[in-house]
Design an enzyme around this catalytic site. Structure first.
Site, PDB file in Angstrom:
ATOM      1  CE  LYS A 182      -5.132  -5.626  13.647  1.00 39.23           C
ATOM      2  NZ  LYS A 182      -4.833  -4.970  14.908  1.00 39.23           N
ATOM      3  CE  LYS A 231      -5.548  -0.697   7.085  1.00 41.45           C
ATOM      4  NZ  LYS A 231      -4.796  -1.806   7.597  1.00 41.45           N
TER       5      LYS A 231
HETATM    6  N1  LIG Z   1       0.242   1.505  13.997  1.00 44.11           N
HETATM    7  C1  LIG Z   1      -0.400   0.637  14.763  1.00 44.11           C
HETATM    8  O1  LIG Z   1      -0.625   0.876  15.964  1.00 44.11           O
HETATM    9  C2  LIG Z   1      -0.866  -0.682  14.193  1.00 44.11           C
HETATM   10  C3  LIG Z   1      -1.254  -1.698  15.074  1.00 44.11           C
HETATM   11  C4  LIG Z   1      -1.653  -2.938  14.556  1.00 44.11           C
HETATM   12  C5  LIG Z   1      -1.685  -3.126  13.189  1.00 44.11           C
HETATM   13  N2  LIG Z   1      -1.321  -2.108  12.340  1.00 44.11           N
HETATM   14  C6  LIG Z   1      -1.369  -2.382  10.894  1.00 44.11           C
HETATM   15  O2  LIG Z   1      -0.024  -2.470  10.450  1.00 44.11           O
HETATM   16  C7  LIG Z   1       0.088  -2.032   9.081  1.00 44.11           C
HETATM   17  C8  LIG Z   1       1.159  -0.964   8.996  1.00 44.11           C
HETATM   18  O3  LIG Z   1       0.786   0.107   9.842  1.00 44.11           O
HETATM   19  P1  LIG Z   1       1.814   1.265  10.256  1.00 44.11           P
HETATM   20  O4  LIG Z   1       1.171   1.976  11.390  1.00 44.11           O
HETATM   21  O5  LIG Z   1       3.196   0.726  10.387  1.00 44.11           O
HETATM   22  O6  LIG Z   1       1.697   2.193   8.953  1.00 44.11           O
HETATM   23  P2  LIG Z   1       2.763   3.163   8.273  1.00 44.11           P
HETATM   24  O7  LIG Z   1       3.677   3.757   9.285  1.00 44.11           O
HETATM   25  O8  LIG Z   1       1.960   4.079   7.425  1.00 44.11           O
HETATM   26  O9  LIG Z   1       3.633   2.189   7.345  1.00 44.11           O
HETATM   27  C9  LIG Z   1       3.101   1.649   6.180  1.00 44.11           C
HETATM   28  C10 LIG Z   1       4.160   0.866   5.449  1.00 44.11           C
HETATM   29  O10 LIG Z   1       3.606   0.385   4.215  1.00 44.11           O
HETATM   30  C11 LIG Z   1       4.430   0.813   3.120  1.00 44.11           C
HETATM   31  N3  LIG Z   1       3.617   1.026   1.927  1.00 44.11           N
HETATM   32  C12 LIG Z   1       2.443   1.695   1.847  1.00 44.11           C
HETATM   33  N4  LIG Z   1       1.975   1.683   0.579  1.00 44.11           N
HETATM   34  C13 LIG Z   1       2.889   0.985  -0.151  1.00 44.11           C
HETATM   35  C14 LIG Z   1       2.973   0.610  -1.510  1.00 44.11           C
HETATM   36  N5  LIG Z   1       2.015   0.955  -2.385  1.00 44.11           N
HETATM   37  N6  LIG Z   1       4.046  -0.102  -1.906  1.00 44.11           N
HETATM   38  C15 LIG Z   1       5.014  -0.461  -1.028  1.00 44.11           C
HETATM   39  N7  LIG Z   1       4.994  -0.138   0.290  1.00 44.11           N
HETATM   40  C16 LIG Z   1       3.946   0.575   0.713  1.00 44.11           C
HETATM   41  C17 LIG Z   1       5.056   2.097   3.616  1.00 44.11           C
HETATM   42  O11 LIG Z   1       6.179   2.437   2.832  1.00 44.11           O
HETATM   43  P3  LIG Z   1       6.727   3.967   2.829  1.00 44.11           P
HETATM   44  O12 LIG Z   1       7.590   4.094   4.044  1.00 44.11           O
HETATM   45  O13 LIG Z   1       7.467   4.071   1.552  1.00 44.11           O
HETATM   46  O14 LIG Z   1       5.510   4.863   2.878  1.00 44.11           O
HETATM   47  C18 LIG Z   1       5.391   1.705   5.056  1.00 44.11           C
HETATM   48  O15 LIG Z   1       6.526   0.889   5.097  1.00 44.11           O
HETATM   49  C19 LIG Z   1      -1.317  -1.571   8.683  1.00 44.11           C
HETATM   50  O16 LIG Z   1      -1.974  -2.603   8.007  1.00 44.11           O
HETATM   51  C20 LIG Z   1      -1.981  -1.291  10.031  1.00 44.11           C
HETATM   52  O17 LIG Z   1      -3.393  -1.399   9.950  1.00 44.11           O
HETATM   53  C21 LIG Z   1      -0.895  -0.913  12.808  1.00 44.11           C
END
Ligand SMILES: NC(=O)c1ccc[n+]([C@@H]2O[C@H](COP(=O)([O-])OP(=O)(O)OC[C@H]3O[C@@H](n4cnc5c(N)ncnc54)[C@H](OP(=O)(O)O)[C@@H]3O)[C@@H](O)[C@H]2O)c1
Length: 288
Positions: free
Chosen positions: A172, A240
């Site tokens: 990844k 990140k």
């Molecule tokens: N978005 C994309 O297109 C994409 C594609 C592939 C991979 N990813 C990867 O997928 C992951 C999530 O991305 P996302 O886009 O879904 O991000 P996001 O919308 O910011 O969601 C992040 C999640 O992590 C939780 N979180 C963050 N800090 C935390 C903590 N200290 N304790 C407990 N929960 C915590 C958040 O909870 P809260 O709701 O309480 O903030 C939320 O549920 C990342 O690693 C990203 O690199 C994303």
């Protein structure tokens, strides 16, 4: 219907959609730090738990989708984390993009409690999560992969077993470094052309059907036309992942030359007020 009790922790942009796709096929337990983000899933029949530990007590396979190393540590090792409630035989499946080292460390902690770990990061963005067309790259023992594969099929289209625990994250990070470089190259090229007095539409026609074509080029053109930079994949997450890839290269004595050049440029973009925008907002760097 598959028969294991499953749970999902982390209902952000990606996690909400992935959990909803699982819920279409069987019951699911859910937890998110901010409960509001679970509302639609609860309305749809998901069972809410107040902590990762109580969810872990009630689940045999636990899917996790949180931001980064720190968030993952908190949901696994925290006072009310997964480890505090995990039952022997439980499989933890981490979809977050995090470092291979933290993956190994947490996998070992879970093993000590009689469970096992699969790293299963995804690619395909929020649209892939929504449409259940993600590509999911899995680092796991063969038996754990077989166990979880039918559930991964409910969230993705291409499910690959790429090696032992940690190898999913390694692939990844390599893949994301390439897409970061594509993104930055496409943004710079478009802005270079505009600077030289070229028309954006002409550039779109030539570049979209020629060798400059890329997923990231299409994404930037779409975002520019709509002037919409609300995050699908945030600048914070893009930064990140680029950092993690460069760290992995340094730790393993690989000279990731382009990646190392790109990192400070993207970091500057993030630090100048763009952290919460979509990754494609890098194209605005020359406007500021
Ligand atoms: N978005 C994309 O297109 C994409 C594609 C592939 C991979 N990813 C990867 O997928 C992951 C999530 O991305 P996302 O886009 O879904 O991000 P996001 O919308 O910011 O969601 C992040 C999640 O992590 C939780 N979180 C963050 N800090 C935390 C903590 N200290 N304790 C407990 N929960 C915590 C958040 O909870 P809260 O709701 O309480 O903030 C939320 O549920 C990342 O690693 C990203 O690199 C994303």
């Amino acid at each position: 219907m598959l028969s294991e009790r499953i749970g999902f922790i982390g209902l952000g942009i990606m996690g909400q959609k992935m959990a909803r796709n699982l819920l279409r096929h069987q019951p699911i337990n859910v937890y998110n730090r901010t409960k509001d983000r679970a509302a639609m899933l609860i309305q749809g029949g998901a069972t809410w738990y107040d902590s990762p530990s109580t969810l872990a007590q009630a689940s045999q396979i636990i899917f996790i989708m949180v931001t980064d190393d720190q968030a993952l540590r908190e949901v696994v090792l925290g006072d009310e984390g997964v480890l505090a409630g995990i039952q022997p035989g439980t499989l933890v499946v981490d979809h977050s993009t995090v470092s291979p080292q933290v993956t190994q460390e947490l996998a070992e902690r879970v093993r000590q409690r009689g469970g096992s770990w699969a790293d299963a990061p995804v690619t395909g963005g929020d649209i892939g999560a929504d449409q259940a067309t993600l590509t999911i790259m899995v680092g796991a023992d063969a038996r754990d992969f077989q166990r979880v594969e039918p559930y991964l099929q409910q969230m993705g289209k291409r499910i690959l077993h790429v090696g032992a625990v940690g190898q999913g994250q390694t692939l990844k990070l390599v893949s994301n470094m390439v897409s970061a470089l594509n993104l930055m190259a496409a943004a710079e090229g478009l802005q270079f052309g505009l600077h030289q007095g070229l028309d954006l539409k002409d550039m779109e026609t030539v570049m979209s059907f020629g060798s400059a074509q890329s997923y990231e080029l299409s994404k930037i053109l779409d975002r520019l036309k709509r002037d919409d930079f609300t995050p699908g994949f945030s600048v914070a997450n893009r930064l990140k992942d680029l950092r993690l890839a460069i760290e992995m290269a340094q730790q393993n004595q690989f000279s990731a030359d382009l990646g190392r050049c790109a990192l400070p440029l993207y970091q500057k973009h993030a630090e100048t007020g763009h952290m919460d925008l979509d990754e494609s907002s890098y194209v605005k760097r020359w406007d500021d």
